[in-house]
Design an enzyme around this catalytic site. Structure first.
Site, PDB file in Angstrom:
ATOM      1  CG  PHE A   1      -1.711  -1.081   1.424  1.00 35.54           C
ATOM      2  CD1 PHE A   1      -1.248  -2.248   2.148  1.00 35.54           C
ATOM      3  CD2 PHE A   1      -2.948  -0.997   1.241  1.00 35.54           C
ATOM      4  CE1 PHE A   1      -2.080  -3.287   2.575  1.00 35.54           C
ATOM      5  CE2 PHE A   1      -3.936  -2.044   1.360  1.00 35.54           C
ATOM      6  CZ  PHE A   1      -3.569  -3.231   1.894  1.00 35.54           C
ATOM      7  CG  ASP A   2       1.100   6.018  -1.695  1.00 34.76           C
ATOM      8  OD1 ASP A   2       0.262   6.946  -2.210  1.00 34.76           O
ATOM      9  OD2 ASP A   2       2.040   6.103  -0.962  1.00 34.76           O
ATOM     10  N   GLY A   3       0.966   5.243   1.427  1.00 36.58           N
ATOM     11  CA  GLY A   3       0.574   5.654   2.510  1.00 36.58           C
ATOM     12  C   GLY A   3      -0.619   6.755   2.374  1.00 36.58           C
TER      13      GLY A   3
ATOM     14  CG  PHE B   1      -3.995  -1.041  -3.285  1.00 32.04           C
ATOM     15  CD1 PHE B   1      -3.765  -2.282  -2.561  1.00 32.04           C
ATOM     16  CD2 PHE B   1      -5.179  -1.159  -4.029  1.00 32.04           C
ATOM     17  CE1 PHE B   1      -4.483  -3.380  -2.447  1.00 32.04           C
ATOM     18  CE2 PHE B   1      -5.971  -2.385  -4.023  1.00 32.04           C
ATOM     19  CZ  PHE B   1      -5.652  -3.608  -3.302  1.00 32.04           C
TER      20      PHE B   1
ATOM     21  CG  ASP C   1      -2.553   8.956  -4.133  1.00 29.47           C
ATOM     22  OD1 ASP C   1      -2.616  10.207  -4.179  1.00 29.47           O
ATOM     23  OD2 ASP C   1      -1.362   8.357  -3.767  1.00 29.47           O
TER      24      ASP C   1
END
Lengths: 457, 253
Positions: free
Chosen positions: A302-304, A419, A421
């Site tokens: 995951f991205d943060g 993931f 954004d």
């Protein structure tokens, strides 16, 4: 294990033997207990020179302290060319670490030597789908429901072209004609296979439990394609027993009815709709290069910001620049970040992980989670870790890249899905063979410019 | 002694009795006694009529049309009132049958009814046990572009487990005719939508249901395989107008 030196700070050599639960404490850490309160990131009054050659068995709390000490007691200059969230132009670099950057690779427990999908893992021919015992149709409220569309589970580019060029009637005629030809695996396929692997392990340990992954095919395809899809599911030995073929109407209502925890689709509009309804969702793209991933361990990265966390910090960076961002993060270090769209999914993964730990399978856990963020550990990363900790969420590995390209790091991790954004990072990952999914959430969407022309399907 | 009288509705052009898809509904399902409003069938009626209109648009000589028979089983209801209400609401009823509860099934058989629609689950079950295919009327007021006919695939897949074997033959011939009617329209923009739902069994059995229906000439538009998941939430989204199926459908959301 990666050896690194931290410039400009010298960190004392650690003689650490990894303990089975990964929470090893270094000798110097014990010394510091007198200086600092337990579990508080205090400010050390004197600076001790300290060097680290191997961070493989460093616990996150140690990392916290390390990072805190660095930020408060040492002068750290971040080179101008590396900013978090910046769309770096030189992302072709294959150097994992450069001496001018400060990164801390925090590991919660030592990674076990993983099988990289060796021959013993591969399924040759059809295995018997009938398994002794275990729950196969879990109730949606008990299961972790992952909804995938047909276009990300399988490769349907050819059929898409028929649809676009010749219309829906011809498209369906084509599908029916080729009904007995299974589709090839798509970008979500390895991820789904890994979910099934986890299920098999869960069923072994908890045969009566409904806390499993439930994979649902949610497509707005017409039911005429249904037989081909079902044939394909059978051909690949997938365990997908639930589906919705909505024949053109929006599948969003069905996602809610299935209590979907994660929705993966090729259609960004549907994904945005799902996000607006509070369902974790991401857009997936087909990549030509696909790195081999583990068949025995599910890895989710995951991205943060704007993925696990809200986009509040990104907003500050975009509006006011890097310095303001750092200042804001420091001022608000003890304020938790707000949650992002994928937080719930990480939570669901954590719940399943705990089921393995409860049976003594922490080291051999078939689920592993990663945080891959452009934040830097010394400063802005602390807030991220604190937030995760306050949420009671555990993440196995946290990688703070301080703005470095994510592609090479992801290539090392080999997650089944990553993931982010920002399309920039999604593309960068894809270029290096990582399956990346775009979460169209937050302020970055106004700035998203796909680098490559051409339709994404 | 039987007292069944059938009156043709002179306001409506009569259908070809052999070729039409005869659908029967009781006055209870159409008129709410208290309010005198059209109800239950009220939503479905205009959509059913739209199907007929579109069929005739394509082919003015079309004979495969819906033919609606309105059955009054309550002797309290005045026949003139029923006929005038039907006219008032512009309902395309082909025939009126003034019968009684006991003679309901016979009325259906005599009128060659292929599908009986009801809002009463027990009534629908009773009728299907006597060999006439029954369906429940969906209770929803939401607007729809098409008449949505839902089929439960479980009985199709496992006919030996069919709780109502008597109406199996009727179900098969109905799906064939419905399929023929559906086939008159294209994939998109059809005034008639066919929805398949399988409740138990996995994706494979849903595939068998799809293939079985296709072999009878019925192509399904939407398919949902629940594999044991609760039906309620899905049903409330599906909004079917007619629910054909396994005789034990629970329409509660």
């Amino acid at each position: 294990m990666v050896k690194m030196s931290l410039d400009p700070v010298q960190v004392k050599e650690l003689n650490v033997s990894p303990s089975p639960n990964g929470d090893s404490r270094a000798s110097w850490e014990e010394e510091e207990v007198e200086e600092e309160e337990e579990d508080r990131l205090g400010i050390a009054t004197k600076t001790k020179p300290v060097s680290v050659t191997d961070l493989s068995s460093v616990s996150p709390s140690l990392c916290f302290r390390l990072a805190a000490r660095m930020s408060r007691t040492q002068k750290l200059s971040l080179p101008d060319s590396r900013f978090p969230f910046q769309e770096a132009s030189d992302r072709g670099s294959s150097e994992l670490f450069t001496t001018s950057l400060f990164k801390v690779w925090c590991l919660r427990c030592p990674p076990v030597a993983h099988q990289w999908g060796g021959a013993s893992d591969k399924v040759t021919g059809r295995r018997a789908r009938k398994v002794e015992g275990g729950v196969f149709f879990p109730k949606p409220e008990n299961a972790v429901t992952v909804a995938v569309s047909s276009r990300v589970l399988f490769r349907t580019e050819l059929e898409q072209r028929v649809f676009e060029q010749k219309g829906v009637e011809e498209y369906l005629r084509y599908q029916i004609e080729h009904e007995n030809e299974p589709f090839a695996p798509g970008p979500a396929f390895p991820f789904v296979k890994a979910l099934e692997t986890v299920n098999a392990r869960l069923r072994e340990l908890y045969p009566q439990s409904e806390e499993l992954f439930d994979i649902v095919l949610v497509t707005y395809n017409h039911a005429h394609v249904g037989i081909r899809l079902i044939n394909t599911i059978n051909h690949h030995n997938l365990f997908i027993e639930r589906f919705c073929m909505t024949g053109g109407s929006s599948p969003i209502g069905y996602l809610k009815a299935w209590q979907t925890n994660l929705y993966l689709s090729a259609d960004a509009d549907k994904v945005r709709e799902a996000l607006a309804e509070g369902i974790a969702a991401a857009t997936m793209f087909m990549t030509e290069k696909l790195t081999e991933v583990s068949e025995s361990q599910l890895r989710v990265a995951f991205d943060g910001d704007a993925v696990l966390f809200s986009d509040e910090s990104e907003r500050i960076f975009k509006a006011h620049g890097l310095d303001k961002f750092f200042q804001h993060e420091q001022d608000n270090e003890d304020t938790l970040l707000d949650h992002g769209p994928l937080k719930g999914f990480l939570e669901a993964l954590g719940k399943l992980q705990k089921k393995f730990y409860a049976k003594g399978q922490r080291l051999d856990c078939p689920i592993r989670t990663y945080l891959v963020t452009a934040r830097s550990a010394a400063s802005s990363g602390i807030r991220a870790l604190k937030t995760l900790r306050a949420w009671g969420l555990e993440i196995d590995e946290a990688l703070f890249l301080a703005g470095a390209p994510k592609g090479p790091m992801l290539e090392k991790i080999r997650p089944h899905i990553y993931f982010d954004d920002q399309m920039f990072h999604v593309e960068g990952a894809a270029e290096m063979g990582t399956v990346a999914a775009h979460v169209p959430y937050g302020v970055a969407q106004k700035h998203n410019q796909p680098q490559k022309p051409g339709a994404r399907k | 002694m039987e007292m069944v009288s059938t009156v043709q509705n002179t306001d409506v052009k009569q259908k070809d009795a052999d070729r039409a898809l005869v659908v029967a509904v009781t006055t209870r399902a159409v008129f709410d006694a208290a309010a005198g409003d059209v109800y239950g069938m009220g939503v479905a009626f205009p959509l059913l009529q739209k199907v007929n209109e579109r069929l005739l648009e394509k082919n003015p000589a079309e004979s495969l049309l819906f033919d609606v028979v309105l059955i009054a089983t309550d002797s309290q209801q005045q026949s003139s009132r029923i006929i005038s209400s039907t006219s008032h609401y512009g309902l395309e009823v082909g025939r009126f049958c003034f019968s009684s509860r006991e003679d309901l099934v016979e009325t259906l058989v005599v009128n060659n009814v292929q599908l009986f629609l009801s809002t009463d689950r027990d009534e629908a079950l009773q009728v299907s046990q006597k060999g006439v295919l029954s369906a429940l009327l969906g209770r929803q007021e939401a607007p729809s572009e098409s008449l949505r006919v839902m089929l439960c695939g479980d009985a199709i897949v496992r006919p030996d487990c069919d709780p109502v074997p008597a109406s199996r033959g009727a179900a098969q011939s109905f799906s064939a005719r419905l399929g023929e009617m559906r086939g008159r329209f294209g994939v998109s923009g059809s005034p008639l939508s066919i929805v398949l739902v399988t409740s138990s069994g996995g994706s494979k059995s849903c595939g068998v249901a799809l293939q079985t229906l296709r072999s009878r000439g019925l192509s399904v538009d939407e398919a949902y395989c629940l594999a044991g998941a609760p039906r309620g939430p899905i049903l409330s989204l599906l909004r079917p107008h007619f629910l054909l199926g396994d005789g034990v459908i629970d329409l509660e959301d």
